[in-house]
Design an enzyme around this catalytic site. Structure first.
Site, PDB file in Angstrom:
ATOM      1  N   LEU A   1     -25.052  -8.791 -38.663  1.00 13.93           N
ATOM      2  CA  LEU A   1     -26.298  -8.435 -37.988  1.00 13.93           C
ATOM      3  C   LEU A   1     -27.166  -9.679 -37.857  1.00 13.93           C
ATOM      4  CD1 LEU A   1     -27.839  -5.816 -36.983  1.00 13.93           C
ATOM      5  CD2 LEU A   1     -29.046  -5.920 -39.167  1.00 13.93           C
TER       6      LEU A   1
ATOM      7  N   ASN B   1     -34.040  -2.485 -31.731  1.00 12.09           N
ATOM      8  CA  ASN B   1     -33.990  -3.291 -32.952  1.00 12.09           C
ATOM      9  C   ASN B   1     -34.068  -2.352 -34.148  1.00 12.09           C
ATOM     10  OD1 ASN B   1     -34.187  -5.226 -34.933  1.00 12.09           O
ATOM     11  ND2 ASN B   1     -36.343  -5.661 -34.552  1.00 12.09           N
TER      12      ASN B   1
ATOM     13  N   ASP C   1     -24.772 -10.669 -43.790  1.00 13.08           N
ATOM     14  CA  ASP C   1     -25.951 -11.172 -43.094  1.00 13.08           C
ATOM     15  C   ASP C   1     -25.629 -12.495 -42.418  1.00 13.08           C
ATOM     16  OD1 ASP C   1     -27.478  -9.027 -43.806  1.00 13.08           O
ATOM     17  OD2 ASP C   1     -28.361  -9.994 -45.561  1.00 13.08           O
ATOM     18  N   ASP C   2     -26.442 -12.846 -41.421  1.00 10.06           N
ATOM     19  CA  ASP C   2     -26.183 -14.095 -40.713  1.00 10.06           C
ATOM     20  C   ASP C   2     -26.539 -15.324 -41.546  1.00 10.06           C
ATOM     21  OD1 ASP C   2     -28.894 -13.800 -40.704  1.00 10.06           O
ATOM     22  OD2 ASP C   2     -29.161 -13.965 -38.546  1.00 10.06           O
ATOM     23  N   ASP C   3     -27.243 -15.142 -42.654  1.00 12.87           N
ATOM     24  CA  ASP C   3     -27.564 -16.290 -43.513  1.00 12.87           C
ATOM     25  C   ASP C   3     -26.826 -16.231 -44.853  1.00 12.87           C
ATOM     26  OD1 ASP C   3     -28.869 -14.120 -44.533  1.00 12.87           O
ATOM     27  OD2 ASP C   3     -30.815 -15.097 -44.749  1.00 12.87           O
TER      28      ASP C   3
ATOM     29  N   ARG D   1     -26.474  -1.836 -38.180  1.00 15.98           N
ATOM     30  CA  ARG D   1     -25.476  -2.492 -39.036  1.00 15.98           C
ATOM     31  C   ARG D   1     -24.316  -1.552 -39.358  1.00 15.98           C
ATOM     32  NH1 ARG D   1     -25.871  -6.518 -42.981  1.00 15.98           N
ATOM     33  NH2 ARG D   1     -28.152  -6.544 -42.861  1.00 15.98           N
TER      34      ARG D   1
ATOM     35  N   ASP E   1     -29.615  -0.912 -46.832  1.00 16.90           N
ATOM     36  CA  ASP E   1     -28.604  -1.112 -47.862  1.00 16.90           C
ATOM     37  C   ASP E   1     -28.771  -0.106 -48.996  1.00 16.90           C
ATOM     38  OD1 ASP E   1     -31.034  -2.175 -48.495  1.00 16.90           O
ATOM     39  OD2 ASP E   1     -30.286  -4.093 -49.228  1.00 16.90           O
TER      40      ASP E   1
ATOM     41  N   ARG F   1     -39.372  -1.041 -50.649  1.00 15.27           N
ATOM     42  CA  ARG F   1     -38.129  -0.565 -51.252  1.00 15.27           C
ATOM     43  C   ARG F   1     -38.405   0.435 -52.381  1.00 15.27           C
ATOM     44  NH1 ARG F   1     -34.049  -3.773 -49.153  1.00 15.27           N
ATOM     45  NH2 ARG F   1     -32.486  -3.543 -50.796  1.00 15.27           N
TER      46      ARG F   1
ATOM     47  N   ASN G   1     -29.311  -7.789 -32.504  1.00 13.43           N
ATOM     48  CA  ASN G   1     -30.365  -6.802 -32.703  1.00 13.43           C
ATOM     49  C   ASN G   1     -31.646  -7.128 -31.955  1.00 13.43           C
ATOM     50  OD1 ASN G   1     -30.316  -4.346 -33.998  1.00 13.43           O
ATOM     51  ND2 ASN G   1     -31.458  -5.036 -35.775  1.00 13.43           N
TER      52      ASN G   1
END
Length: 921
Positions: free
Chosen positions: A670, A725, A746-748, A730, A835, A878, A699
């Site tokens: 994502l 978005n 994740d992209d990072d 995901r 998540d 969260r 996204n």
């Protein structure tokens, strides 16, 4: 004449020109002489000198030599020449040495050339041998595929067979009461490959449609429009459905008129075979108007049946349609904990036609043993329950008279008291809810009992049904003993002891199962209608339609940029992580258990025994997944003959192992407007073994830059465009995901290849779990009496972040289509907690915690732009998410674990011959 001659001589001679010929002649003589003289000197003098020089030193006296050569010693006697002499000698020696070396090198070069020629010949021979081996391997693979094709042909979606236009005739049963599927259902209209098409009559086209309850009619029509099995082509239909209830009293047609209208339906075909009459109700006093109507071979689905009317295995007992046009509010549903509530059990009802004093006409046990059983056990029930209430051993509430006017009911049936909201408030305070079946044993089930069951399951009161002869809703496919207690009425004196003896764990399990049944099969009109269709489809053994997948809209992009190699990613020491896939991507097999799942696992589909496949895994939506085969039975996969293919050492590292020798996984990444970070992450996947493809979920509403060059990592990269978005994207079950294993990342995220491969191996051993890297846990905040999300380092965990985790695609379907919509809405509201939602879902289904691999606690890449998780409000959101999810599920499904899977291979680089296997701690 003399004067004349003199004059001529002076003028240079005599002639016409008057030129002095004498002077001209003398000049020529002088020049000639001079030239001759010079020639003689230049030619003869060098010759004479040369002769003299070569003969002058021939004298015997060597001391008189002038021009002769001298010896070296004589020359060296000159001081300024001595240095030059030494240099000459040194250079001469070096030249001799170099010449010797040159000759030696030439000899070595000649030898090496011979070796090169020999190596070239060896290489050519090896190439020939390799080519032969490739041919042999290719032929062997071809032969193997042919053998496999002969024994196990490739399965795919079956070709749909259409029924004949003219129905086949088959003998009529002696009586409609004897109708069963084998003699009243036309199987020829429902081939296994038909897809179970269902045709629904439009009620507005027939007179009885005007008598239907408007809410039920509207809810039913809305459900029909979205059902996957409904077809508008009546000629190919397998089942024909008629909605005939609930009807309004003032305009309700007479039974004879209703029967005539029923038999005049265009596809009734004289006896109504393959028809289903649905009589839904919103009230407890459902009219059983079909009792006096000849329905032929048509099946009936309603909430009230008499024994002379009900045909087991043919008719269907359905639940009342309480929430006709509204979704249940999960925030109003009480939590499943604490297990024990204020009242041990409760009952409110009134039996008007047979209510007698509990102190009168009560027979003793001796009289009953002698064979004089009471005509109605309700009197003994009243006496016993009042005695329990008066004993004060437990808080119980039993009322056998209503404070207000009781609801209408059938004879010998216990009528409901009060309004629905008042009854729910009492049940919220009750651990058990008593349901007393009608005293008339000919009444198999009544709408009043079904309503009591519905309300008890809705608020988490465990139903206690007094009367084993009752047929509860969907009783032939649901194991009611896992959610309710069904006790014969003669055991009423033992009920109190029995209820007190049930442990808290069993109470919670039954309450959770009851909540599942209510949410899945009772709560909405969609659930009720889909459950009825699923029961019929399961009875005639037709595989369910595959659940829909999310169509991936690809964003065009340019690729071709050579992916670099990150030294941190490629430094695997001596570890052989497996082959980089050079063949076309290998998708997980599909459609392997469509029929066997339907024929063999009926109860597994409808009930939630311990395990990952039962708590809304096979809901009435029939999500028979294209890739469910190995998820349900991965242990039965093919294994090459001569086990131990994993071996040890190098062989173990190179082999994937397990019972499914060939498998790949899909990376789902994502991203949101971080092109540079994304490209770096994609490049790090270059050369990753067992990678099928990469699905990049874009996204952002803004498309990628047109000049962006995507890396070539050896596998396809699919860039998917989303409608909005949302972090829920995901977990969408994209149709481009062709493997069972999904690595959500994740992209990072910054993971090494060896860590990814180790996580994949662990997931293959626990396919029903989330297997990931960063662990988190939940904690109870005592001062605020609420749950907290905690990311501190701990040896205990209950969640694994899906920013770097493996999970089965099966859970993507459940997350997107089955999990309560309220959870996904909160994820969109906070742009957070997806998540946590996935961890709640999987733990709720499996009753198992996730698995953490390796000792890493974080996976972010250094230098990457700041992510959403760095925001100050991230943890507060969260906290709220966890508490909201607990309300939706009714309890805390997360489970703690101290188990972590690690390998010594990530700590010590062992050589191939020393490495034996992974060790788990």
């Amino acid at each position: 004449e003399l004067m004349t001659g003199y004059t001529m001589l002076r003028n240079g001679g005599v002639g016409n020109g008057g030129q002095p010929w004498v002077l001209r002649w003398s000049s020529r003589i002088r020049l000639t002489w001079l030239s001759f003289t010079l020639f003689i000197i230049l030619v003869f003098f060098p010759l004479i000198a040369h002769y003299y020089l070569t003969t002058i030193d021939d004298a015997d006296d060597a001391g008189k030599r002038i021009f002769g050569p001298r010896t070296g010693n004589e020359l060296c006697e000159v001081k300024h020449v001595q240095d030059l002499c030494r240099i000459r000698e040194s250079v001469s020696e070096e030249l001799l040495q170099l010449e010797a070396k040159r000759q030696e090198l030439n000899s070595e070069i000649a030898k090496l050339n011979l070796k090169i020629e020999a190596c070239k010949k060896s290489i050519e021979n090896a190439k020939q041998d390799l080519l032969q081996l490739k041919n042999v391997i290719s032929q062997t693979e071809h032969s193997y595929k042919e053998l496999m094709a002969q024994n196990q042909p490739k399965l795919s979606l079956p070709i749909r067979l259409l029924p004949d236009k003219d129905d086949a005739t088959f003998p009529l049963p002696k009586s409609n009461r004897n109708c069963r599927l084998h003699n009243c259902f036309d199987y020829s209209r429902c081939p296994l490959t038909s897809g179970f098409p269902v045709y629904v009559y439009n009620s507005d086209d027939y007179p009885f449609g005007s008598s239907l309850d408007p809410l039920i009619k509207q809810a039913f029509e809305a459900t029909v429009r979205t059902n996957v099995y409904v077809t508008e082509n009546a000629n190919i239909a397998c089942v024909y459905i008629i909605l005939m209830g609930e009807m309004q009293e003032p305009v309700m047609p007479k039974p004879t008129e209703l029967e005539q209208q029923l038999h005049s339906l265009p596809y009734w075909r004289t006896d109504g075979h393959n028809h289903l009459i649905i009589n839904l109700s919103r009230k407890s006093e459902t009219q059983n108007f079909i009792y006096n109507i000849s329905t032929g071979r048509a099946m009936i689905a309603q909430s009230t049946f008499y024994d002379v009317q009900y045909r087991p295995g043919f008719d269907i007992v359905v639940s009342p349609l309480v929430h006709a046009m509204s979704e249940p509010n999960f925030l109003e549903i009480p939590p499943q904990v604490p297990v024990k509530r204020k009242y041990l059990f409760s009952f409110q009802g009134e039996k008007i036609e047979s209510l007698r004093s509990s102190l009168q006409e009560v027979r003793s046990f001796e009289e009953e043993i002698e064979g004089n059983a009471p005509a109605d056990y309700d009197d003994r029930i009243i006496t016993t329950l009042k005695a329990v209430q008066d004993s004060k051993l437990d808080f119980v509430l039993v009322e056998f008279t209503c404070k207000n006017q009781p609801k209408a009911s059938l004879p010998t049936e216990w009528a409901l008291c009060g309004e629905r909201d008042d009854r729910l408030e009492l049940l919220k305070l009750s651990t058990f809810a008593l349901i007393i079946t009608p005293g008339d044993t000919h009444l198999v089930i009544s709408a009043g009992c079904a309503m009591r069951l519905f309300e008890a399951l809705e608020v988490g009161a465990i139903p206690v049904v007094l009367g084993e002869q009752v047929q509860l809703p969907y009783n032939d496919v649901i194991r009611w003993n896992e959610a309710a207690l069904i006790i014969p009425k003669p055991r009423i004196t033992e009920v109190h002891f029995l209820l007190r003896s049930i442990s808290d764990n069993d109470l919670l399990a039954m309450r959770r199962q009851g909540r599942f049944l209510w949410e899945t099969y009772f709560s909405t009109s969609d659930n009720v209608f889909s459950t009825v269709l699923a029961i019929i489809r399961t009875r005639i053994q037709i595989p369910a339609a595959p659940i829909r997948e999310e169509t991936a809209v690809e964003i065009p992009h340019r690729s071709g940029k050579a992916a670099g190699t990150d030294p941190n990613m490629a430094d695997n020491g001596d570890l052989d992580l497996g082959p980089v896939e050079t063949e076309p991507p290998y998708a997980s097999p599909k459609y392997l258990r469509n029929f066997t799942l339907t024929a063999m696992d009926i109860y597994r589909n409808w009930n939630s025994a311990p395990g990952p496949f039962h708590l809304f895994p096979y809901t009435p939506f029939d999500p028979v997944l294209p890739s469910e085969a190995k998820f349900l039975g991965s242990g039965t996969g093919f294994r090459p003959i001569g086990g131990g293919a994993g071996g040890s050492g190098k062989e173990f590292q190179a082999a994937l192992g397990g019972n499914v020798p060939r498998e790949q996984f899909t990376v789902v990444m994502l991203t949101y407007e971080r092109e540079e970070v994304l490209m770096n992450s994609l490049e790090r996947l270059n050369g990753l073994p067992y990678l099928n493809k990469v699905v990049v979920v874009w996204n952002s509403p803004k498309l990628p830059s047109e000049d962006l060059l995507w890396p070539d990592i050896g596998v396809p990269i699919m860039v998917v465009r989303t409608e909005k978005n949302s972090l829920n994207n995901r977990f969408l079950p994209w149709d481009e995901i062709e493997t069972e294993a999904i690595l959500s990342i994740d992209d990072d995220a910054h993971l090494r290849h060896d860590e990814i491969m180790f996580g994949f191996r662990v997931w293959r051993e626990a396919r029903d779990r989330i297997v990931g890297f960063p662990g988190r846990y939940h904690a109870w905040d005592i001062p605020h009496q609420s749950w907290l999300y905690n990311s501190n380092y701990s040896c205990e965990l209950s969640m694994v972040l899906t920013g770097a985790a493996f999970f089965h695609k099966y859970y993507a379907y459940l997350y997107s289509y089955v999990m309560p919509q309220a959870i996904r809405d909160m994820v969109d509201e906070y742009i957070n907690c997806e998540d946590i939602a996935m961890n709640f879902l999987v733990s709720h289904l499996t009753r198992k915690p996730p698995i953490k691999v390796t000792s890493r606690w974080t996976f972010r890449c250094p230098g990457c732009p700041q992510a959403l998780s760095h925001d100050d409000s991230h943890f507060h959101e969260r906290h709220k998410c966890i508490n909201f999810f607990v309300k939706v599920y009714g309890y805390m499904p997360l489970l703690y674990t101290q188990f972590r899977v690690d390998s010594v291979l990530f700590k010590t680089r062992l050589p191939h011959d020393k490495t034996k296997c992974f060790k788990f701690i």
